[in-house]
Motif scaffolding. Structure first.
Motif, PDB file in Angstrom:
ATOM      1  N   SER A  16      95.656  40.023  23.523  1.00 48.80           N
ATOM      2  CA  SER A  16      96.738  39.761  24.472  1.00 48.80           C
ATOM      3  C   SER A  16      97.477  41.041  24.842  1.00 48.80           C
ATOM      4  N   GLY A  19      95.494  42.805  27.229  1.00 48.79           N
ATOM      5  CA  GLY A  19      95.716  42.194  28.539  1.00 48.79           C
ATOM      6  C   GLY A  19      96.964  42.738  29.202  1.00 48.79           C
ATOM      7  N   GLU A  50      91.298  46.372  36.801  1.00 50.40           N
ATOM      8  CA  GLU A  50      92.207  46.327  35.652  1.00 50.40           C
ATOM      9  C   GLU A  50      92.984  45.011  35.610  1.00 50.40           C
ATOM     10  N   LEU A  52      91.946  42.101  36.822  1.00 50.01           N
ATOM     11  CA  LEU A  52      91.000  41.059  36.424  1.00 50.01           C
ATOM     12  C   LEU A  52      90.691  41.135  34.930  1.00 50.01           C
ATOM     13  N   LEU A  53      90.542  42.350  34.420  1.00 49.53           N
ATOM     14  CA  LEU A  53      90.306  42.535  32.990  1.00 49.53           C
ATOM     15  C   LEU A  53      91.510  42.077  32.176  1.00 49.53           C
ATOM     16  N   LEU A  55      93.758  39.802  33.002  1.00 48.03           N
ATOM     17  CA  LEU A  55      93.803  38.335  33.015  1.00 48.03           C
ATOM     18  C   LEU A  55      92.739  37.738  32.093  1.00 48.03           C
ATOM     19  N   SER A  56      91.563  38.363  32.065  1.00 44.13           N
ATOM     20  CA  SER A  56      90.498  37.894  31.170  1.00 44.13           C
ATOM     21  C   SER A  56      90.919  38.032  29.708  1.00 44.13           C
ATOM     22  N   CYS A  57      91.527  39.156  29.387  1.00 40.23           N
ATOM     23  CA  CYS A  57      92.014  39.358  28.008  1.00 40.23           C
ATOM     24  C   CYS A  57      93.055  38.311  27.645  1.00 40.23           C
ATOM     25  N   TYR A  58      93.964  38.025  28.563  1.00 43.20           N
ATOM     26  CA  TYR A  58      94.961  36.985  28.312  1.00 43.20           C
ATOM     27  C   TYR A  58      94.301  35.642  28.050  1.00 43.20           C
ATOM     28  N   GLY A  59      93.261  35.328  28.827  1.00 39.73           N
ATOM     29  CA  GLY A  59      92.554  34.063  28.637  1.00 39.73           C
ATOM     30  C   GLY A  59      91.894  33.972  27.270  1.00 39.73           C
ATOM     31  N   ILE A  60      91.236  35.054  26.853  1.00 39.94           N
ATOM     32  CA  ILE A  60      90.600  35.085  25.533  1.00 39.94           C
ATOM     33  C   ILE A  60      91.660  34.992  24.441  1.00 39.94           C
TER      34      ILE A  60
END
Length: 122
Positions: A16, A19, A50, A52-53, A55-60
């Motif tokens: 997070s 993210g 950056e 998009l990455l 947001l992806s980290c936040y999702g994970i």
């Protein structure tokens, strides 16, 4: 908190914080938003890797946190996640060259102390 639960918590926090960092890097590329360019910049967000990455980290991180919540009480998990503030400040200091005042250092110390007290088992 078991070692597996702590590892899941740490993973959730670290991913997070990554993210947050990538969102900041994307925001720097995006530039300042004002009324005149807001719609254009919002539409351009999907073209900045950056963001998009981040947001992806936040999702994970959210998935890891949900998995943690299946094992740990919310009253333990939620305060423990505040350790992320420490990582965020350190990233800001070392990578983005943001200053850290003594007041902020003291506040971070209180966060660490509070987290230790919350997750400590007798």
């Amino acid at each position: 908190m078991s070692i597996q639960e702590f590892s899941l918590l740490l993973f959730s926090v670290v991913i997070s914080v990554a993210g947050q960092f990538f969102l900041k890097m994307g925001a720097i590329k995006l530039g300042k938003v004002d009324g005149a360019n807001m719609i254009n910049l919002i539409l351009n967000m999907i073209t900045i890797p950056e963001l998009l990455l981040g947001l992806s980290c936040y999702g994970i991180g959210a998935i890891a946190y949900i998995l943690l919540l299946t094992r740990v009480n919310l009253s333990v998990a939620a305060p423990a996640v505040s350790v992320g503030y420490i990582f965020s400040v350190l990233l800001g200091y070392f990578i983005l060259k943001e200053p850290i005042s003594m007041t902020r250092v003291f506040g971070l110390g209180l966060i660490v102390t509070g987290v230790i007290l919350v997750i400590w088992r007798k």
